[in-house]
Design a protein around this motif. Structure first.
Motif, PDB file in Angstrom:
ATOM      1  N   GLY A  86     -36.608 -42.146  11.142  1.00 23.27           N
ATOM      2  CA  GLY A  86     -37.318 -43.374  10.800  1.00 23.27           C
ATOM      3  C   GLY A  86     -38.790 -43.155  10.511  1.00 23.27           C
ATOM      4  N   LEU A  87     -39.271 -41.929  10.638  1.00 26.73           N
ATOM      5  CA  LEU A  87     -40.689 -41.652  10.425  1.00 26.73           C
ATOM      6  C   LEU A  87     -41.089 -41.809   8.965  1.00 26.73           C
ATOM      7  CD1 LEU A  87     -43.431 -40.743  11.537  1.00 26.73           C
ATOM      8  CD2 LEU A  87     -42.665 -38.366  11.227  1.00 26.73           C
ATOM      9  N   ALA A  88     -40.222 -41.437   8.047  1.00 21.22           N
ATOM     10  CA  ALA A  88     -40.568 -41.460   6.616  1.00 21.22           C
ATOM     11  C   ALA A  88     -41.069 -42.827   6.164  1.00 21.22           C
ATOM     12  CB  ALA A  88     -39.371 -41.022   5.778  1.00 21.22           C
ATOM     13  N   SER A  89     -40.480 -43.882   6.691  1.00 18.74           N
ATOM     14  CA  SER A  89     -40.853 -45.236   6.249  1.00 18.74           C
ATOM     15  C   SER A  89     -42.168 -45.718   6.851  1.00 18.74           C
ATOM     16  CB  SER A  89     -39.733 -46.217   6.595  1.00 18.74           C
ATOM     17  OG  SER A  89     -39.597 -46.315   8.006  1.00 18.74           O
ATOM     18  N   LEU A  90     -42.740 -44.974   7.774  1.00 18.52           N
ATOM     19  CA  LEU A  90     -43.962 -45.393   8.470  1.00 18.52           C
ATOM     20  C   LEU A  90     -45.219 -44.690   7.968  1.00 18.52           C
ATOM     21  CD1 LEU A  90     -42.449 -45.365  12.054  1.00 18.52           C
ATOM     22  CD2 LEU A  90     -42.848 -47.364  10.603  1.00 18.52           C
ATOM     23  N   LEU A  91     -45.067 -43.786   7.025  1.00 15.30           N
ATOM     24  CA  LEU A  91     -46.191 -42.961   6.584  1.00 15.30           C
ATOM     25  C   LEU A  91     -46.955 -43.590   5.436  1.00 15.30           C
ATOM     26  CD1 LEU A  91     -44.459 -39.481   6.658  1.00 15.30           C
ATOM     27  CD2 LEU A  91     -45.655 -40.684   8.492  1.00 15.30           C
ATOM     28  N   GLU A  92     -48.237 -43.283   5.391  1.00 18.21           N
ATOM     29  CA  GLU A  92     -49.102 -43.671   4.278  1.00 18.21           C
ATOM     30  C   GLU A  92     -49.212 -42.445   3.383  1.00 18.21           C
ATOM     31  OE1 GLU A  92     -50.644 -46.744   3.941  1.00 18.21           O
ATOM     32  OE2 GLU A  92     -49.487 -47.357   5.691  1.00 18.21           O
ATOM     33  N   GLY A  93     -48.505 -42.421   2.293  1.00 26.26           N
ATOM     34  CA  GLY A  93     -48.547 -41.258   1.412  1.00 26.26           C
ATOM     35  C   GLY A  93     -47.498 -40.233   1.785  1.00 26.26           C
ATOM     36  N   GLU A  94     -47.729 -39.014   1.346  1.00 26.03           N
ATOM     37  CA  GLU A  94     -46.755 -37.934   1.498  1.00 26.03           C
ATOM     38  C   GLU A  94     -47.032 -37.042   2.702  1.00 26.03           C
ATOM     39  OE1 GLU A  94     -46.143 -35.657  -2.045  1.00 26.03           O
ATOM     40  OE2 GLU A  94     -46.425 -37.411  -3.319  1.00 26.03           O
ATOM     41  N   ARG A  95     -45.984 -36.340   3.116  1.00 29.10           N
ATOM     42  CA  ARG A  95     -46.108 -35.279   4.119  1.00 29.10           C
ATOM     43  C   ARG A  95     -46.444 -33.993   3.384  1.00 29.10           C
ATOM     44  NH1 ARG A  95     -43.243 -35.441   8.989  1.00 29.10           N
ATOM     45  NH2 ARG A  95     -42.345 -33.418   8.565  1.00 29.10           N
ATOM     46  N   HIS A  96     -47.332 -33.210   3.945  1.00 29.27           N
ATOM     47  CA  HIS A  96     -47.727 -31.937   3.358  1.00 29.27           C
ATOM     48  C   HIS A  96     -47.325 -30.832   4.324  1.00 29.27           C
ATOM     49  CE1 HIS A  96     -50.127 -34.193   0.444  1.00 29.27           C
ATOM     50  NE2 HIS A  96     -50.442 -34.952   1.480  1.00 29.27           N
ATOM     51  N   VAL A  97     -46.514 -29.883   3.853  1.00 22.83           N
ATOM     52  CA  VAL A  97     -45.988 -28.808   4.689  1.00 22.83           C
ATOM     53  C   VAL A  97     -46.641 -27.491   4.281  1.00 22.83           C
ATOM     54  CG1 VAL A  97     -43.921 -27.538   5.386  1.00 22.83           C
ATOM     55  CG2 VAL A  97     -43.770 -29.991   4.882  1.00 22.83           C
ATOM     56  N   GLU A  98     -47.185 -26.789   5.254  1.00 21.84           N
ATOM     57  CA  GLU A  98     -47.765 -25.467   5.025  1.00 21.84           C
ATOM     58  C   GLU A  98     -47.224 -24.527   6.091  1.00 21.84           C
ATOM     59  OE1 GLU A  98     -51.998 -25.539   4.589  1.00 21.84           O
ATOM     60  OE2 GLU A  98     -51.922 -27.272   3.249  1.00 21.84           O
ATOM     61  N   CYS A  99     -46.699 -23.381   5.654  1.00 23.14           N
ATOM     62  CA  CYS A  99     -46.114 -22.417   6.575  1.00 23.14           C
ATOM     63  C   CYS A  99     -46.855 -21.082   6.476  1.00 23.14           C
ATOM     64  CB  CYS A  99     -44.641 -22.213   6.257  1.00 23.14           C
ATOM     65  SG  CYS A  99     -43.663 -23.722   6.468  1.00 23.14           S
ATOM     66  N   PHE A 100     -46.979 -20.441   7.610  1.00 22.17           N
ATOM     67  CA  PHE A 100     -47.711 -19.176   7.702  1.00 22.17           C
ATOM     68  C   PHE A 100     -46.871 -18.161   8.463  1.00 22.17           C
ATOM     69  CE2 PHE A 100     -50.720 -22.536   7.187  1.00 22.17           C
ATOM     70  CZ  PHE A 100     -51.730 -22.017   6.390  1.00 22.17           C
ATOM     71  N   VAL A 101     -47.041 -16.884   8.090  1.00 20.43           N
ATOM     72  CA  VAL A 101     -46.398 -15.786   8.818  1.00 20.43           C
ATOM     73  C   VAL A 101     -47.485 -14.859   9.337  1.00 20.43           C
ATOM     74  CG1 VAL A 101     -44.243 -15.857   7.511  1.00 20.43           C
ATOM     75  CG2 VAL A 101     -46.099 -14.402   6.720  1.00 20.43           C
ATOM     76  N   ASP A 102     -47.155 -14.128  10.380  1.00 26.16           N
ATOM     77  CA  ASP A 102     -48.110 -13.172  10.936  1.00 26.16           C
ATOM     78  C   ASP A 102     -48.383 -12.047   9.936  1.00 26.16           C
ATOM     79  OD1 ASP A 102     -48.304 -14.571  13.321  1.00 26.16           O
ATOM     80  OD2 ASP A 102     -46.760 -13.374  14.309  1.00 26.16           O
ATOM     81  N   ILE A 103     -49.597 -11.592   9.912  1.00 29.22           N
ATOM     82  CA  ILE A 103     -49.968 -10.432   9.100  1.00 29.22           C
ATOM     83  C   ILE A 103     -49.467  -9.202   9.852  1.00 29.22           C
ATOM     84  CG2 ILE A 103     -51.882  -9.067   8.210  1.00 29.22           C
ATOM     85  CD1 ILE A 103     -53.465 -11.713   7.988  1.00 29.22           C
ATOM     86  N   PRO A 104     -48.702  -8.352   9.177  1.00 29.80           N
ATOM     87  CA  PRO A 104     -48.188  -7.155   9.874  1.00 29.80           C
ATOM     88  C   PRO A 104     -49.334  -6.261  10.359  1.00 29.80           C
ATOM     89  CG  PRO A 104     -47.154  -7.420   7.727  1.00 29.80           C
ATOM     90  CD  PRO A 104     -48.271  -8.420   7.798  1.00 29.80           C
ATOM     91  N   THR A 105     -49.121  -5.711  11.526  1.00 29.07           N
ATOM     92  CA  THR A 105     -50.089  -4.757  12.075  1.00 29.07           C
ATOM     93  C   THR A 105     -49.906  -3.443  11.331  1.00 29.07           C
ATOM     94  OG1 THR A 105     -49.843  -5.803  14.218  1.00 29.07           O
ATOM     95  CG2 THR A 105     -50.823  -3.607  14.192  1.00 29.07           C
ATOM     96  N   PRO A 106     -51.008  -2.831  10.881  1.00 27.49           N
ATOM     97  CA  PRO A 106     -50.874  -1.546  10.165  1.00 27.49           C
ATOM     98  C   PRO A 106     -50.304  -0.480  11.101  1.00 27.49           C
ATOM     99  CG  PRO A 106     -53.192  -2.250  10.274  1.00 27.49           C
ATOM    100  CD  PRO A 106     -52.380  -3.270  11.007  1.00 27.49           C
ATOM    101  N   ALA A 107     -49.553   0.403  10.504  1.00 23.23           N
ATOM    102  CA  ALA A 107     -48.981   1.504  11.290  1.00 23.23           C
ATOM    103  C   ALA A 107     -50.103   2.391  11.814  1.00 23.23           C
ATOM    104  CB  ALA A 107     -48.031   2.319  10.429  1.00 23.23           C
ATOM    105  N   SER A 108     -49.944   2.885  13.007  1.00 21.85           N
ATOM    106  CA  SER A 108     -50.941   3.784  13.590  1.00 21.85           C
ATOM    107  C   SER A 108     -50.877   5.134  12.871  1.00 21.85           C
ATOM    108  CB  SER A 108     -50.667   4.001  15.069  1.00 21.85           C
ATOM    109  OG  SER A 108     -50.761   2.791  15.753  1.00 21.85           O
ATOM    110  N   PRO A 109     -52.028   5.705  12.566  1.00 22.77           N
ATOM    111  CA  PRO A 109     -52.022   7.028  11.939  1.00 22.77           C
ATOM    112  C   PRO A 109     -51.533   8.069  12.944  1.00 22.77           C
ATOM    113  CG  PRO A 109     -54.271   6.320  12.384  1.00 22.77           C
ATOM    114  CD  PRO A 109     -53.360   5.174  12.750  1.00 22.77           C
ATOM    115  N   CYS A 110     -50.886   9.071  12.448  1.00 21.22           N
ATOM    116  CA  CYS A 110     -50.403  10.150  13.327  1.00 21.22           C
ATOM    117  C   CYS A 110     -51.570  10.963  13.851  1.00 21.22           C
ATOM    118  CB  CYS A 110     -49.441  11.078  12.581  1.00 21.22           C
ATOM    119  SG  CYS A 110     -47.936  10.238  12.061  1.00 21.22           S
ATOM    120  N   ALA A 111     -51.485  11.368  15.090  1.00 24.45           N
ATOM    121  CA  ALA A 111     -52.571  12.179  15.682  1.00 24.45           C
ATOM    122  C   ALA A 111     -52.422  13.619  15.352  1.00 24.45           C
ATOM    123  CB  ALA A 111     -52.597  11.989  17.187  1.00 24.45           C
TER     124      ALA A 111
END
Length: 111
Positions: A86-111
């Protein structure tokens, strides 16, 4: 077997009229019950901490739903759940969806 896509954190923002605050809060509770029941996803709801000039001019507030560690299937079904709750009928305007993923950690250089 292919690699499993990384989980996303998704943020959904929209405007709610001040007159609809109570009804929208109830609808968000229903929405979160649907997301938890069908996907095991527990959302969070927030609203803008600093009222923008746009919010004042339009007589409402900006709300934000947050969903952590979700997949594309969840995001695809979310608009249907918004209608069911029932939320859709109560909104003023549109819903805006933004999704994010974690930035991969760089591989450690070999010692």
């Amino acid at each position: 077997m292919g690699a499993r896509p990384a989980p996303m954190d998704c943020y959904v923002y929209y405007r709610v009229s001040t007159a609809q605050t109570d009804a929208a809060r109830d609808a968000v509770a229903r929405l979160f019950a649907l997301t938890a029941g069908r996907f095991g996803v527990f959302g969070r709801i927030q609203w803008r901490a600093d009222v923008s000039a746009n919010d004042v001019a339009l007589g409402g507030t900006t709300w934000m739903e947050r969903y952590d560690d979700v997949d594309a299937a969840f995001i695809e079904v979310l608009p249907q759940l918004v209608v069911e709750s029932g939320l859709a009928s109560l909104l003023e305007g549109e819903r805006h969806v933004e999704c994010f993923v974690d930035i991969p950690t760089p591989a450690s250089p070999c010692a």
